[in-house]
Motif scaffolding. Sequence first.
Motif, short mmCIF file in Angstrom:
data_model
loop_
_atom_site.label_atom_id
_atom_site.label_comp_id
_atom_site.label_asym_id
_atom_site.label_seq_id
_atom_site.Cartn_x
_atom_site.Cartn_y
_atom_site.Cartn_z
N TRP A 3 0.82 -1.21 0.00
CA TRP A 3 0.00 0.00 0.00
C TRP A 3 0.85 1.26 0.00
O TRP A 3 0.33 2.37 0.17
CB TRP A 3 -0.93 -0.01 1.22
N ILE A 4 2.15 1.11 -0.18
CA ILE A 4 3.03 2.27 -0.23
C ILE A 4 3.13 2.75 -1.68
O ILE A 4 3.41 1.96 -2.59
CB ILE A 4 4.43 1.93 0.32
N SER A 5 2.90 4.01 -1.89
CA SER A 5 2.93 4.59 -3.22
C SER A 5 4.36 4.70 -3.74
O SER A 5 5.31 4.57 -2.96
CB SER A 5 2.28 5.98 -3.21
N PRO A 6 4.55 4.95 -5.04
CA PRO A 6 5.92 5.13 -5.56
C PRO A 6 6.66 6.29 -4.90
O PRO A 6 7.88 6.34 -4.97
CB PRO A 6 5.68 5.41 -7.05
N SER A 7 5.93 7.18 -4.25
CA SER A 7 6.57 8.29 -3.55
C SER A 7 7.02 7.91 -2.15
O SER A 7 7.80 8.63 -1.52
CB SER A 7 5.62 9.48 -3.46
N GLN A 13 7.12 2.64 9.82
CA GLN A 13 7.71 3.98 9.73
C GLN A 13 9.10 4.05 10.35
O GLN A 13 9.80 5.04 10.15
CB GLN A 13 6.78 4.99 10.40
N ASN A 14 9.49 3.03 11.09
CA ASN A 14 10.84 2.99 11.65
C ASN A 14 11.87 2.42 10.68
O ASN A 14 13.06 2.39 10.98
CB ASN A 14 10.85 2.16 12.94
N LEU A 15 11.40 1.95 9.53
CA LEU A 15 12.31 1.35 8.56
C LEU A 15 13.02 2.43 7.75
O LEU A 15 12.66 3.60 7.78
CB LEU A 15 11.53 0.40 7.63
N ASP A 16 14.03 2.00 7.02
CA ASP A 16 14.75 2.88 6.10
C ASP A 16 14.08 2.79 4.72
O ASP A 16 13.65 1.69 4.32
CB ASP A 16 16.22 2.43 6.02
N PRO A 17 13.95 3.88 3.97
CA PRO A 17 14.49 5.22 4.20
C PRO A 17 13.64 6.02 5.19
O PRO A 17 12.45 5.73 5.35
CB PRO A 17 14.43 5.85 2.80
N PRO A 18 14.24 7.01 5.86
CA PRO A 18 13.49 7.82 6.82
C PRO A 18 12.30 8.50 6.17
O PRO A 18 12.40 9.02 5.06
CB PRO A 18 14.53 8.85 7.29
N PRO A 52 10.23 9.90 0.14
CA PRO A 52 11.23 8.96 0.64
C PRO A 52 11.60 7.85 -0.33
O PRO A 52 12.73 7.35 -0.30
CB PRO A 52 10.55 8.37 1.89
N ALA A 53 10.67 7.46 -1.20
CA ALA A 53 10.94 6.34 -2.12
C ALA A 53 11.47 6.82 -3.46
O ALA A 53 11.53 6.05 -4.42
CB ALA A 53 9.67 5.51 -2.33
N ARG A 54 11.89 8.07 -3.54
CA ARG A 54 12.31 8.63 -4.82
C ARG A 54 13.45 7.86 -5.46
O ARG A 54 13.52 7.70 -6.69
CB ARG A 54 12.73 10.09 -4.62
#
Length: 455
Positions: A113-117, A146-151, A235-237
Amino acid sequence: MTYLISAPSQETRLETQTVLYPTLRQLVRLLPMDRKRVVEYVQEEAKHNPFLINTPDSSAQSGGREALLEDVLPDWYHPPAQGLSLQEHLSGQISALSLPQKQCGALIYLTQWISPSGYLEGSAEIWATGTVWSPRELEDIVPDLQNLDPPGIGARSLRECLLLQLKDQPQSLAFLLVRDYLEALANCTDSSLEAKQNRELLLQKLHQNPQVSLGSNIETITAAISQIQELEPRPARNFGHTNVAIVTPDLKAEPRSGGDWQVSPIYEVNQRFCLNGEAIELLAKSNKRSRDTQRLEALLQKAQNLLTALNQWQENLLKVGQFLVERQQAFLNSRNKLDLVPTPQQLVAQTVGVSNATVSRIVRGRYLLICGQQSQTIPLASLCVPVRVGGRTPQQVQQLLVQLIQEESPTNPYSDEQLAHLLGIRFALPIARRTVTKYRQLLSLESSHRRRETD
């Protein structure tokens, strides 16, 4: 001898020619543009037209718009893509956590459910549909995600994304600015005189806040803004093979006390430009017969046409946005795509009183900011849901499919053929078996053979 000379036969032909008047021609040019491109276009026209001037940006003082991404990220920033996908990167970290297997499974499921962004989309109720987890279980596991990388990963708004990256500095001025003054920051980032004035206004607000040190000044605010600009709003850039697009919403929908929603433009573009009164007075006093005067009169007419088209552009955008927001109230309250009402563009055009082509130009590439506790930016075109099977949206048909599967006997589950038959009988949905199979696979639901429980 008399000669009779017959006149050649004459035919009357009607030909229809499309004539675009100057204002309409300008409007057609403006319709596909978003707010940023419209401003750039009119600014360029103003450079060559003495009757068109750029007025001070009144909306910048209002602080009523969300911080837009291009305000905190340079246009030239295009980081290289990494070969590892975001899901692979997150799954590797999740597998190393000391968590029960069910929680690890829920975390991996949430990564879908995490978007490409890098933002977590949907709600706990939507996530839990058709899964073994309850909404509460999935909501409780979000902090671990939310504790995972990337911040900043797994945030549900820009504010939350930036605060996650500043969570180790909860007493810093940067943390306070993001938490309480994010909207105002968008107007304080550049080196213009206007931005400097906005920073001074922000400093006055800070001095009224008891949580802020009295030692705060323009220099400390500037340093804090620079620190915020170094944070990553997407963050997911750096994951995947394409750069994530940065979008700017043109409209915003805000909840009202009565439970309904009100739409308004984020930026009053038509208030940004006006006619130059001094230039018009000088023209009125000039020699009417001179060639220069005639050229200036043509420029004045062009400026008037452009401003009229600009007003019509803003009016059409607002009318379409108002209709879509009023029609999709249920979706705006729930953020659940199943609540979207079928709204083809033809219906929008007929109701608003414009052509289908105009609606298409307006919604294409435009975005709506949904305000609230969890702000979300969505494509305006996503509210124009086409009518599909039985007058329902594909998401609604899928929800009915999930409902039937949840009601089935564990030892004797329905086949796709039976599901198609039940959808037709109970919900008056004429649907083919292969369509049921497609929707079931889209929902990641197993076939009847795999769903069958044995003693």
